[in-house]
Design a protein around this motif. Structure first.
Motif, PDB file in Angstrom:
ATOM      1  N   UNK A  62     -10.511   4.913   5.634  1.00  0.00           N
ATOM      2  CA  UNK A  62      -9.860   5.121   4.338  1.00  0.00           C
ATOM      3  C   UNK A  62      -8.338   5.212   4.526  1.00  0.00           C
ATOM      4  N   UNK A  63      -7.896   5.818   5.624  1.00  0.00           N
ATOM      5  CA  UNK A  63      -6.455   5.897   5.876  1.00  0.00           C
ATOM      6  C   UNK A  63      -5.852   4.522   6.101  1.00  0.00           C
TER       7      UNK A  63
ATOM      8  N   UNK B 160       0.876  -1.163   0.000  1.00  0.00           N
ATOM      9  CA  UNK B 160       0.000   0.000   0.000  1.00  0.00           C
ATOM     10  C   UNK B 160       0.916   1.216   0.000  1.00  0.00           C
TER      11      UNK B 160
ATOM     12  N   UNK C 107       0.389   4.388   0.484  1.00  0.00           N
ATOM     13  CA  UNK C 107       0.214   5.479   1.441  1.00  0.00           C
ATOM     14  C   UNK C 107      -0.005   6.812   0.767  1.00  0.00           C
TER      15      UNK C 107
ATOM     16  N   UNK D 155       0.517  19.417   8.748  1.00  0.00           N
ATOM     17  CA  UNK D 155       0.409  18.659   7.495  1.00  0.00           C
ATOM     18  C   UNK D 155      -0.873  17.833   7.486  1.00  0.00           C
ATOM     19  N   UNK D 156      -1.163  17.168   8.614  1.00  0.00           N
ATOM     20  CA  UNK D 156      -2.353  16.314   8.672  1.00  0.00           C
ATOM     21  C   UNK D 156      -3.618  17.158   8.661  1.00  0.00           C
TER      22      UNK D 156
ATOM     23  N   UNK E 134      -8.280  19.743   3.156  1.00  0.00           N
ATOM     24  CA  UNK E 134      -8.251  19.705   1.694  1.00  0.00           C
ATOM     25  C   UNK E 134      -9.071  18.523   1.167  1.00  0.00           C
ATOM     26  N   UNK E 135      -8.929  17.368   1.810  1.00  0.00           N
ATOM     27  CA  UNK E 135      -9.693  16.188   1.404  1.00  0.00           C
ATOM     28  C   UNK E 135     -11.181  16.435   1.571  1.00  0.00           C
TER      29      UNK E 135
ATOM     30  N   UNK F  30      -2.969   9.487  -0.932  1.00  0.00           N
ATOM     31  CA  UNK F  30      -4.393   9.791  -0.934  1.00  0.00           C
ATOM     32  C   UNK F  30      -4.861   9.996  -2.366  1.00  0.00           C
TER      33      UNK F  30
ATOM     34  N   UNK G 164      -7.028   1.731   4.749  1.00  0.00           N
ATOM     35  CA  UNK G 164      -7.059   0.959   3.512  1.00  0.00           C
ATOM     36  C   UNK G 164      -5.965   1.376   2.534  1.00  0.00           C
ATOM     37  N   UNK G 165      -5.669   2.678   2.451  1.00  0.00           N
ATOM     38  CA  UNK G 165      -4.647   3.046   1.468  1.00  0.00           C
ATOM     39  C   UNK G 165      -3.237   3.139   2.070  1.00  0.00           C
TER      40      UNK G 165
ATOM     41  N   UNK H   9      -4.136  18.498   5.183  1.00  0.00           N
ATOM     42  CA  UNK H   9      -4.518  17.398   4.302  1.00  0.00           C
ATOM     43  C   UNK H   9      -5.988  17.051   4.485  1.00  0.00           C
TER      44      UNK H   9
ATOM     45  N   UNK I  68     -12.316  18.565  -1.240  1.00  0.00           N
ATOM     46  CA  UNK I  68     -12.441  17.804  -2.484  1.00  0.00           C
ATOM     47  C   UNK I  68     -13.716  16.970  -2.505  1.00  0.00           C
ATOM     48  N   UNK I  69     -14.152  16.528  -1.333  1.00  0.00           N
ATOM     49  CA  UNK I  69     -15.380  15.725  -1.253  1.00  0.00           C
ATOM     50  C   UNK I  69     -16.424  16.489  -0.463  1.00  0.00           C
TER      51      UNK I  69
ATOM     52  N   UNK J 117      -2.025   4.951   4.416  1.00  0.00           N
ATOM     53  CA  UNK J 117      -1.582   6.235   4.970  1.00  0.00           C
ATOM     54  C   UNK J 117      -1.421   6.126   6.488  1.00  0.00           C
TER      55      UNK J 117
END
Lengths: 212, 228
Positions: B79-80, A90, A92, B12-13, B19-20, A94, B82-83, B16, B23-24, B85
């Motif tokens: 979501x964090x 993964x 990491x 930063x978080x 911003x996310x 977004x 799963x990807x 982020x 976007x949604x 992050x």
């Protein structure tokens, strides 16, 4: 840390490192040593514990027995985390953020080397012109390149790369090799898992074979 | 070498996440729409009885707003996770608690601020007495922040389990009941012309406690989730 040599060059020192999940051995006891400027390929079949080894070194999993130190610190402690970067399956990233925004988050979390900017780092991995594209519209190989450029921004000495060559074209594989070369020249070390035969230019690579 | 400070990771978080959310923004508008629909339906179900509506309006707005906040809670860490992050956040040299504090703050800003605007309007619509409006707003601020902190702890604990929404609501119920009791107590006290500061002071005390403990608990829970 009495058992360890006080080798100033050592970045990773593992001694009888083993891992088992519910009494089932995943990783047989391992002894290895990685100094500055050294690269080691972790080879093994599927399920032989390559990713587990990297997760232990990153501090995500605790070893069942044995000891491991990263620059003298136990994995997962503040000192070790500042030295380590993991690039796993993964990536990491977004999906809704652009490449540049993702790199900015990485810079905030991990810091960056002196005089390196996000755009410059993206250009180095051949993504000039893709800075503002959302990650989800990039191809798998391009996503990998973004993750690699995020890795390249930081100043961690130990890179743990899980299958970095997957999804990459020939130019991408060369790129990873170049990045690794430069990283080792800066005095870093890297542990790279691979199941395929990937030639690496440098002579002094070690191989760590994992088999149960 | 520029080493990242604690604040740079926090910022930063936070950046982020905001911003996310931007976007949604469709997803971010869901809770406030839900709250408005529920509050608008109440007068139709209870009938046009002004006295009755005025008496229950404070409680309706409070519960509606808190339930609306739950909508976004389930996805807080999913979501964090799963990807990948989240793993990157755990491995960052920053304190994970500070990063989690930024995460929770962003969740509260994105989810609660539209609700805090809508809440008093809904209260006015349902005929809440004018002198109760400031107290309603104060108790909404305190209870939404408490819900964000308590809920994020549980969301971190259940992040690894599939379809955890139901489990999350069940676990949150006993924690949120005292919050609702104190917040509603303040509103009904001001409606009866009684002193209302004590319940809000209790809520503030609970907020101060969870403000310190929840990010640490979140960080620990997420480490456990990733270890499994």
């Amino acid at each position: 840390m009495s058992n360890f040599s006080t080798d100033a060059n050592a970045i990773v020192e593992a001694h009888a490192l083993a891992f088992s999940r519910r009494d089932e051995p995943i990783l047989r006891p391992l002894d290895f040593h990685l100094g500055t400027g050294e690269l080691s390929f972790v080879e093994g079949d599927n399920g032989s514990g390559k990713t587990t080894l990297l997760n232990i070194l990153a501090g995500l999993l605790r070893p069942s027995s044995g000891e491991v130190h990263i620059s003298g610190y136990a994995p997962g402690t503040d000192g070790a985390r500042a030295e380590t970067r993991l690039l796993g399956h993964q990536l990491g990233l977004k999906g809704d953020l652009s490449a540049r925004e993702n790199l900015r988050v990485a810079m905030g979390l991990y810091g960056c080397r002196e005089g390196v900017t996000a755009d410059q780092s993206l250009a180095e991995v051949g993504l000039c012109g893709f800075e503002d594209e959302p990650i989800r519209s990039l191809s798998a190989g391009q996503k990998k390149r973004v993750a690699l450029s995020a890795l390249n921004l930081g100043n961690a000495r130990l890179w743990l790369l899980d299958e970095p060559f997957a999804n990459l074209d020939r130019a991408g594989i060369d790129l990873v090799n170049t990045m690794l070369d430069l990283h080792l020249q800066r005095g870093g070390a890297a542990l790279v898992t691979t199941h395929g035969a990937v030639s690496f230019r440098q002579e002094q690579t070690h191989k760590l074979r994992l088999n149960i | 070498m520029t080493s990242p400070g604690l604040f740079s990771g926090f910022r930063a978080i936070l950046q982020r996440d905001l911003l996310l959310a931007w976007r949604r923004r469709g997803d971010a508008a869901m809770p406030v729409l839900y709250a408005m629909i529920v509050a608008i339906l109440f007068p139709f179900a209870l009938g046009p009885n002004h006295q009755l509506l005025a008496r229950v309006s404070g409680g309706i707005v409070l519960v509606t707003v808190l339930l609306a906040m739950l909508l976004a809670l389930d996805n807080l860490f999913r979501s964090d996770l799963e990807d990948g992050v989240l793993a990157q956040m755990v491995l960052a040299p920053q304190s994970l608690s500070a990063l989690m504090a930024a995460r929770i703050l962003a969740y509260w800003l994105v989810t609660a601020s539209p609700l805090l605007v809508a809440g008093p309007i809904l209260g006015y619509m349902l005929g809440l007495p004018a002198q109760a409006q400031p107290v309603l707003f104060l108790s909404l601020v305190l209870s939404s922040a408490l819900l964000a902190l308590l809920g994020s702890m549980l969301a971190a604990l259940t992040a690894g389990t599939r379809r955890s929404g139901m489990l999350l609501s069940l676990m949150l119920l006993p924690l949120i009941v005292p919050v609702v009791i104190f917040a509603a107590g303040a509103i009904s006290a001001v409606e009866q012309g009684l002193p209302w500061i004590a319940p809000l002071a209790w809520l503030s005390a609970a907020l101060a406690l969870t403000l310190v403990l929840a990010p640490v608990a979140c960080a620990t829970a997420l480490r456990i989730t990733l270890d499994a």
